[in-house]
Design an enzyme around this catalytic site. Structure first.
Site, mmCIF file in Angstrom:
data_model
loop_
_atom_site.group_PDB
_atom_site.id
_atom_site.type_symbol
_atom_site.label_atom_id
_atom_site.label_comp_id
_atom_site.label_asym_id
_atom_site.label_seq_id
_atom_site.Cartn_x
_atom_site.Cartn_y
_atom_site.Cartn_z
ATOM 1 C CG HIS A 19 -0.418 -0.130 2.604
ATOM 2 N ND1 HIS A 19 0.190 0.948 3.149
ATOM 3 C CD2 HIS A 19 -0.240 -0.919 3.730
ATOM 4 C CE1 HIS A 19 0.556 1.019 4.208
ATOM 5 N NE2 HIS A 19 0.201 -0.304 4.557
ATOM 6 C CG HIS A 22 4.137 -1.675 2.299
ATOM 7 N ND1 HIS A 22 2.926 -1.955 2.106
ATOM 8 C CD2 HIS A 22 4.323 -1.873 3.643
ATOM 9 C CE1 HIS A 22 2.501 -2.858 2.998
ATOM 10 N NE2 HIS A 22 3.249 -2.792 4.055
ATOM 11 C CB CYS A 127 -0.026 -8.260 19.456
ATOM 12 S SG CYS A 127 -0.685 -7.412 18.235
ATOM 13 C CB CYS A 130 3.278 -6.395 17.242
ATOM 14 S SG CYS A 130 2.124 -5.055 17.810
ATOM 15 C CB CYS A 144 -2.160 -4.628 20.519
ATOM 16 S SG CYS A 144 -1.192 -3.849 19.308
ATOM 17 C CG HIS A 147 -1.796 -4.449 15.409
ATOM 18 N ND1 HIS A 147 -0.801 -4.426 15.707
ATOM 19 C CD2 HIS A 147 -1.778 -4.519 13.835
ATOM 20 C CE1 HIS A 147 0.400 -4.418 14.967
ATOM 21 N NE2 HIS A 147 -0.098 -4.340 13.768
ATOM 22 C CE LYS A 296 0.125 1.826 11.535
ATOM 23 N NZ LYS A 296 0.514 0.872 12.271
ATOM 24 C CE LYS A 299 0.670 -5.301 5.629
ATOM 25 N NZ LYS A 299 2.148 -5.870 5.235
HETATM 26 N N1 MSP Z 1 8.033 -6.894 8.489
HETATM 27 C C1 MSP Z 1 8.205 -5.732 9.158
HETATM 28 C C2 MSP Z 1 9.601 -4.860 8.970
HETATM 29 C C3 MSP Z 1 10.643 -6.194 9.437
HETATM 30 S S1 MSP Z 1 12.192 -4.982 8.872
HETATM 31 C C4 MSP Z 1 13.427 -6.099 9.511
HETATM 32 C C5 MSP Z 1 7.336 -4.784 9.134
HETATM 33 N N2 MSP Z 1 6.448 -5.018 7.708
HETATM 34 S S2 MSP Z 1 5.341 -4.104 7.101
HETATM 35 O O1 MSP Z 1 4.778 -4.560 5.939
HETATM 36 O O2 MSP Z 1 4.249 -3.961 8.447
HETATM 37 O O3 MSP Z 1 5.678 -2.666 6.755
HETATM 38 C C6 MSP Z 1 5.943 -1.639 7.799
HETATM 39 C C7 MSP Z 1 6.780 -0.396 7.085
HETATM 40 O O4 MSP Z 1 5.937 0.057 6.236
HETATM 41 C C8 MSP Z 1 6.647 0.889 8.135
HETATM 42 O O5 MSP Z 1 7.804 0.776 8.842
HETATM 43 C C9 MSP Z 1 6.858 1.630 6.953
HETATM 44 O O6 MSP Z 1 8.014 1.980 6.517
HETATM 45 C C10 MSP Z 1 5.712 1.371 5.942
HETATM 46 N N3 MSP Z 1 4.610 1.788 6.254
HETATM 47 C C11 MSP Z 1 3.372 0.957 6.674
HETATM 48 N N4 MSP Z 1 2.345 1.928 6.778
HETATM 49 C C12 MSP Z 1 2.518 3.071 7.068
HETATM 50 C C13 MSP Z 1 1.929 4.405 6.629
HETATM 51 N N5 MSP Z 1 0.490 4.383 6.850
HETATM 52 N N6 MSP Z 1 2.733 5.425 6.202
HETATM 53 C C14 MSP Z 1 3.958 5.485 6.061
HETATM 54 N N7 MSP Z 1 4.593 4.217 6.016
HETATM 55 C C15 MSP Z 1 4.000 3.304 6.583
HETATM 56 O O7 MSP Z 1 6.569 -4.184 9.739
#
Ligand code: MSP
Length: 635
Positions: A19, A22, A127, A130, A144, A147, A296, A299
């Protein structure tokens, strides 16, 4: 030998589609890498996917697929999206790759042999969102906080990493290197977390409950906790400990992450590295979240924006520009289609796009479709050149400090200076006077040459559009750093017919233009008295100006992003540019009329009015003390 730089994104969970969040982290990292290469550095860029753990196993089961087949399918979505967003990682790592698994096992074994991993009976709140055990103190009303789900209570034997032993070392690291975790507010958050005793970290999951993970090398009844596995990707991708890439890039490792995964990166990860006898990363760079209507985007909460849908609206490079420009690094930002289109129209269509097309068109018309000669410079050109020379340095400085939004703001300001210069010099008038031909050439040369520098500066954020722009300027390729100085454009270069680079986009019609206020009181006369009910209709709030920039093509208007404590920033235009520079206003607390009907000024959305006091200098700021929280009512 050139300076080295290594930048990583988090590796993303493959339990659902990529999304906009990411996309943001990955685009920002890609832009940082491209800037560093522009600065002549040897820069390496890693991204990838995180494919183990309970969350993934559950998603695979829901999809009625084997975990491996499921992750093979999902990782493709990330891998294929990045080139579509003009993101070019040097490497894409998956945690299910054999080479990664081997390194995780090697490091676990090493830490186990050092006596830093032990078996213990444990109970706690887990959780799944997390993938972590949470302390009682971290729960909010039993849930949590990230979430908003009730964690599972679990009681089991597990392996623990003796993380508590590294607390003092970690606090000292944070104190010794104030920039190690950046921006400072996140460093402070970590220091506050470390005021309480650090717990040992549970690093295993019994296979009786979860098999989808990397087996512990010293006990085949367990798999590795997903975070212990995932974090090591940053080192395994470089073939740690002996690989050539590891030797070259590990000492300059910069992790770019969202604030949601601060604790794992700022606490668990350095302790793991220390226990494995490895040096910690060079810097952790933390950004805020894109929020949707104040909450926020995630997903788990199901209110996500699809990056591909936004790409259709703004074009890939327009989307990249908006994301990098509109999030003050480290803070949250609101994502709306309207804000995105307003930014695109303001900065790209009106400011930069207009500058490129008018300077090229006027030169083509008046100088046989080529770059004119530059005659003697007047003060106006000398001043613009100086602004550009300083501007290039300023932009480099902002990028090195990870102030990407400020870099783009500064570039937009530079573009508006050139537009202002053209407005003043009026080449369309000079073109009508045969005796002004040399002067006309100088003015158009100056504008084209400045645009060339802007193209070089914008290319890391908008690589494809800037390639087109450089073709429009008759250049062979994108300008390099050494070429980003005034006066290097070759006179006589052929200028092809420009295609519109950033065609204007219609803003969705949700707001109407405000009616012109009635002039019902003569100047100097006393205003009509109001009764209290009438006065109470005006909503006055304290706002914090988070960002501010000139409105392109206007000498009077400034465009501020104002925090009214609403979980998003309001776009407000004020006619105070003759009195204040953006820097005067950024960070100021002011009074805002917050319930005015939104309107547009010079095409920029204005959702309120900042109050200023009239004075002999024109205006003064009506300042509010720092102790007052943004969003407080003024009565
Ligand atoms: N798999 C773990 C990370 C492991 S790193 C060794 C994870 N993955 S995640 O798919 O949930 O991605 C989290 C990351 O996605 C956040 O840290 C950020 O970089 C990005 N984002 C997810 N949602 C976001 C927003 N709403 N806004 C900006 N970035 C965000 O956590």
């Amino acid at each position: 030998m050139s300076q080295t730089f290594y930048c990583t994104t988090p590796i993303y969970y493959v339990n659902s589609n990529p999304h906009i969040g990411h996309a943001y982290t990955t685009i920002v990292s890609d832009a940082i890498i491209r800037f560093r290469r522009l600065f002549g550095e040897d820069a390496y860029f890693l991204t990838g996917t995180d494919e183990h753990g309970q969350k993934i196993a559950e998603s695979a089961a829901k999809a009625k697929m084997e975990p491996q087949a499921f992750v093979d399918m999902m990782t493709q979505k990330f891998r294929e999206l990045w080139p579509e967003l003009h993101i070019e990682p040097d490497q894409f790592i998956r945690t299910t790759e054999e080479r990664h698994k081997q390194i995780v096992q090697q490091i676990l074994q090493q830490i186990y042999d050092n006596g830093e991993i032990f078996l213990k009976e444990y109970e706690g709140h887990y959780c799944v969102g997390c993938e972590e055990f949470l302390n009682e103190s971290e729960l909010v009303e039993g849930q949590c906080p990230t979430h908003q789900t009730v964690p599972e209570f679990r009681q089991e034997r597990n392996y623990f990493f003796r993380m508590s032993a590294y607390q003092d070392w970690l606090v000292q690291m944070l104190k010794d290197q104030p920039d190690w975790i950046y921006p400072g507010r996140y460093r402070n958050e970590v220091l506050r977390f470390l005021e309480n005793p650090l717990q040992d970290l549970c690093i295993s999951r019994p296979k009786s409950r979860l098999t989808w993970g990397i087996e512990l090398p010293f006990d085949s009844d367990f798999v590795t906790y997903v975070w212990f596995d995932a974090l090591l990707n940053y080192a395994s991708a470089l073939d740690c400990p002996d690989g050539e890439l590891f030797q070259r890039y590990w000492p300059v490792c910069h992790h770019i992450i969202g604030k949601d995964i601060l604790k794992t990166h700022a606490v668990y990860w350095p302790c793991m590295l220390k226990a494995a006898g490895m040096t910690p990363f060079a810097r952790l760079v933390v950004h805020g979240h894109w929020v949707s209507s104040g909450s926020k985007m995630s997903k788990t909460l199901g209110n996500v924006v699809d990056p591909l849908a936004m790409k259709e609206k703004l074009g890939v490079d327009g989307l990249r520009y908006f994301l990098v420009r509109d999030m003050s690094f480290g803070e949250d930002a609101n994502f709306t289609e309207e804000l995105a289109i307003t930014r695109y129209n303001g900065d790209l269509a009106n400011n930069f796009g207009n500058l490129l097309s008018r300077s090229v068109n006027l030169s083509r018309q008046n100088f046989s479709e080529s770059v004119p000669e530059c005659g003697p410079l007047t003060d106006a050109e000398t001043e613009l050149r100086a602004q550009f020379q300083n501007g290039v340095e300023q932009v480099q400085e902002f990028i090195r400090q990870f102030y990407l939004h400020k870099a783009l703001e500064h570039i937009a300001w530079m573009a508006s200076q050139v537009n202002g210069y053209l407005q003043q010099q009026a080449p369309w008038q000079l073109a009508k006077q045969p005796d002004q031909r040399e002067r006309l050439g100088t003015v158009l040369y100056t504008a084209l040459d400045a645009t060339r520098i802007l193209v070089g500066l914008l290319a890391p954020v908008m690589p494809e559009k800037m390639k087109l722009a450089s073709t429009t300027l008759g250049l062979e390729g994108l300008p390099q750093l050494t070429e980003l100085q005034p006066g290097l454009l070759q006179s006589g270069t052929a200028l092809p017919k420009p295609e519109p680079l950033f065609p204007k986009i219609q803003v969705p019609k949700v707001q109407q233009e405000a009616p012109t206020p009635k002039e019902d009181s003569a100047p100097g006369s006393a205003a009509t008295p109001l009764n209290i009910d009438e006065f109470n209709k005006v909503e006055l709030k304290v706002g914090l100006i988070r960002d501010c920039a000139p409105v392109a093509g206007s000498d009077k208007l400034l465009h501020s992003q104002v925090d009214l404590g609403e979980g998003r920033l309001r776009s407000i235009v004020s006619g105070v540019a003759p009195r204040f520079s953006p820097a005067d206003l950024i960070g100021q607390r002011v009074i805002v009329v917050s319930n005015l009907r939104p309107t547009k000024l010079r095409g920029v959305l204005s959702e309120g009015m900042i109050l200023f006091a009239e004075s002999e200098k024109g205006f003064e700021l009506v300042k509010i003390p720092e102790s007052v929280v943004p969003g407080s009512t003024v009565r």
